[in-house]
Design an enzyme around this catalytic site. Structure first.
Site, PDB file in Angstrom:
ATOM      1  N   SER A 143     -17.058   4.101  -7.396  1.00  0.00           N
ATOM      2  CA  SER A 143     -15.994   3.117  -7.669  1.00  0.00           C
ATOM      3  C   SER A 143     -14.651   3.685  -7.226  1.00  0.00           C
ATOM      4  CB  SER A 143     -15.946   2.829  -9.167  1.00  0.00           C
ATOM      5  OG  SER A 143     -14.754   2.142  -9.494  1.00  0.00           O
ATOM      6  N   TYR A 156     -16.598   4.842 -18.114  1.00  0.00           N
ATOM      7  CA  TYR A 156     -17.041   4.289 -16.816  1.00  0.00           C
ATOM      8  C   TYR A 156     -16.488   5.117 -15.652  1.00  0.00           C
ATOM      9  CZ  TYR A 156     -17.366   1.116 -12.843  1.00  0.00           C
ATOM     10  OH  TYR A 156     -17.613   0.579 -11.606  1.00  0.00           O
TER      11      TYR A 156
HETATM   12  P1  NAD Z   1     -22.524  -6.025 -13.035  1.00  0.00           P
HETATM   13  O1  NAD Z   1     -22.190  -5.367 -14.311  1.00  0.00           O
HETATM   14  O2  NAD Z   1     -22.266  -7.493 -12.886  1.00  0.00           O
HETATM   15  O3  NAD Z   1     -24.071  -5.793 -12.658  1.00  0.00           O
HETATM   16  C1  NAD Z   1     -24.760  -4.635 -13.005  1.00  0.00           C
HETATM   17  C2  NAD Z   1     -26.252  -4.914 -12.922  1.00  0.00           C
HETATM   18  O4  NAD Z   1     -26.933  -3.751 -13.405  1.00  0.00           O
HETATM   19  C3  NAD Z   1     -26.691  -6.099 -13.805  1.00  0.00           C
HETATM   20  O5  NAD Z   1     -27.538  -6.974 -13.086  1.00  0.00           O
HETATM   21  C4  NAD Z   1     -27.424  -5.414 -14.957  1.00  0.00           C
HETATM   22  O6  NAD Z   1     -28.448  -6.207 -15.537  1.00  0.00           O
HETATM   23  C5  NAD Z   1     -27.966  -4.163 -14.276  1.00  0.00           C
HETATM   24  N1  NAD Z   1     -28.278  -3.102 -15.245  1.00  0.00           N
HETATM   25  C6  NAD Z   1     -27.507  -2.696 -16.292  1.00  0.00           C
HETATM   26  N2  NAD Z   1     -28.132  -1.734 -16.984  1.00  0.00           N
HETATM   27  C7  NAD Z   1     -29.310  -1.512 -16.355  1.00  0.00           C
HETATM   28  C8  NAD Z   1     -30.394  -0.627 -16.599  1.00  0.00           C
HETATM   29  N3  NAD Z   1     -30.391   0.224 -17.650  1.00  0.00           N
HETATM   30  N4  NAD Z   1     -31.440  -0.648 -15.749  1.00  0.00           N
HETATM   31  C9  NAD Z   1     -31.469  -1.515 -14.695  1.00  0.00           C
HETATM   32  N5  NAD Z   1     -30.481  -2.393 -14.425  1.00  0.00           N
HETATM   33  C10 NAD Z   1     -29.413  -2.383 -15.257  1.00  0.00           C
HETATM   34  O7  NAD Z   1     -21.752  -5.235 -11.884  1.00  0.00           O
HETATM   35  P2  NAD Z   1     -21.225  -5.694 -10.426  1.00  0.00           P
HETATM   36  O8  NAD Z   1     -19.835  -6.166 -10.542  1.00  0.00           O
HETATM   37  O9  NAD Z   1     -22.245  -6.529  -9.736  1.00  0.00           O
HETATM   38  O10 NAD Z   1     -21.148  -4.242  -9.738  1.00  0.00           O
HETATM   39  C11 NAD Z   1     -22.293  -3.629  -9.174  1.00  0.00           C
HETATM   40  C12 NAD Z   1     -22.066  -2.153  -8.975  1.00  0.00           C
HETATM   41  O11 NAD Z   1     -20.842  -1.929  -8.256  1.00  0.00           O
HETATM   42  C13 NAD Z   1     -21.945  -1.335 -10.257  1.00  0.00           C
HETATM   43  O12 NAD Z   1     -22.481  -0.041 -10.045  1.00  0.00           O
HETATM   44  C14 NAD Z   1     -20.459  -1.231 -10.458  1.00  0.00           C
HETATM   45  O13 NAD Z   1     -20.112  -0.121 -11.245  1.00  0.00           O
HETATM   46  C15 NAD Z   1     -20.006  -1.079  -9.024  1.00  0.00           C
HETATM   47  N6  NAD Z   1     -18.627  -1.479  -8.805  1.00  0.00           N
HETATM   48  C16 NAD Z   1     -18.251  -2.754  -9.034  1.00  0.00           C
HETATM   49  C17 NAD Z   1     -16.934  -3.121  -8.812  1.00  0.00           C
HETATM   50  C18 NAD Z   1     -16.469  -4.527  -9.071  1.00  0.00           C
HETATM   51  O14 NAD Z   1     -15.250  -4.734  -9.116  1.00  0.00           O
HETATM   52  N7  NAD Z   1     -17.349  -5.512  -9.221  1.00  0.00           N
HETATM   53  C19 NAD Z   1     -16.002  -2.175  -8.351  1.00  0.00           C
HETATM   54  C20 NAD Z   1     -16.428  -0.863  -8.131  1.00  0.00           C
HETATM   55  C21 NAD Z   1     -17.759  -0.525  -8.352  1.00  0.00           C
END
Ligand code: NAD
Length: 252
Positions: A143, A156
């Site tokens: 991130s 986080y």
């Molecule tokens: P989100 O929280 O919407 O999705 C996360 C997914 O992980 C969900 O489908 C959830 O069910 C799954 N999950 C959670 N715990 C789990 C477990 N124990 N086993 C298996 N699956 C599990 O997040 P997002 O916005 O789609 O982001 C996806 C990735 O990108 C994440 O790693 C997040 O940290 C990273 N990220 C997102 C952003 C953003 O702004 N959206 C920015 C930087 C990094």
């Protein structure tokens, strides 16, 4: 011929959000995709199949070594290998912003168990198959908050910083085995949970575009070119790196 024809990919956390976009993009490039999530992955599987791709849905808890082992076994049984592992699952989009003094030990442990131990478990379980193939691409999702020191999400941000460190050290251990280990660090991206997390609107979403060289919202599609590059042979001499994809907010 598509770039990933004959390759098998696993995307964790792919039931929805950015992970679903990653899974669909890999399938579009010809990979057979294991759509893995703790929630029901059926929607993403159906979308891939409807578009003419190949997908397998697997329920997994990435923090459980036994569950992760089953995910790998089911993928190998269905598709014959594992060439690409995208460690995207995380506790993220529904988190509440809070000062670190208000984060409980249980909340800390939960975030660490999924966000960093989950990456460790998935890499550890996939690596024997990749070593046997003498080929593998591990793409970890960190991130941009790591580089910004974003406040109010300390557990986080810390977990994502650990992913950058894990990526570097693991890349050195696996370089001789034909396995690349790299990271994408996205900026704040308009995924479903981010858009609906009203807690984040004022402190995070508003104003973030001003910090970018490219001043607009970031969409999941903005990450796909880098994901496919790191998943394909085009990146074969690149390992241990973290590519920040955020419209030029962080530069490092
Ligand atoms: P989100 O929280 O919407 O999705 C996360 C997914 O992980 C969900 O489908 C959830 O069910 C799954 N999950 C959670 N715990 C789990 C477990 N124990 N086993 C298996 N699956 C599990 O997040 P997002 O916005 O789609 O982001 C996806 C990735 O990108 C994440 O790693 C997040 O940290 C990273 N990220 C997102 C952003 C953003 O702004 N959206 C920015 C930087 C990094």
């Amino acid at each position: 011929m598509a770039r990933l024809d004959g390759k098998v990919a696993i995307v964790t956390g792919a039931a929805q959000g950015i992970g679903a976009s990653y899974a669909k993009a890999l399938a579009k490039e010809g990979a057979s995709v294991c759509v893995a999530d703790i929630d029901d992955p059926a929607g993403t599987v159906a979308a891939i199949n409807a578009a003419g791709g190949q997908a397998l849905g697997v329920n997994v808890d990435v923090s459980s070594a036994a569950s992760v082992r089953q995910m790998i076994d089911k993928t190998v049984a269905a598709f014959g290998g594992v060439h690409i592992l995208v460690n995207n699952a995380a506790v993220f989009g529904k988190l509440a912003l809070k000062p670190f003094e208000e984060i409980s030990s249980d909340e800390w442990d939960k975030v660490m168990a999924v966000n960093i131990r989950g990456v460790f478990e998935c890499c550890k379980a996939a690596t024997p198959q990749m070593r046997a193939q003498k080929y593998g691409k591990i793409v970890n999702i960190a991130s941009g908050t790591v580089y910004k020191g974003t406040p109010m999400l300390l557990h986080y941000v810390t977990s994502k910083g650990a992913i950058v460190a894990l990526t570097r050290a693991m890349a050195r251990e696996l370089g001789g085995a034909g396995i690349g280990v790299n990271c994408i660090a996205p900026g704040l991206t308009m995924s479903d949970n981010v858009k609906s997390n009203t807690d984040w609107a004022e402190p995070l979403i508003n104003g973030i575009n001003a910090s970018r060289a490219i001043k607009r919202d970031q969409q999941p599609d903005d990450l796909l070119g880098t994901l496919i590059f790191l998943s394909s042979p085009d990146s074969d001499f690149l390992t241990g790196q973290t590519i920040v994809v955020d419209g030029g907010s962080v530069m490092h």
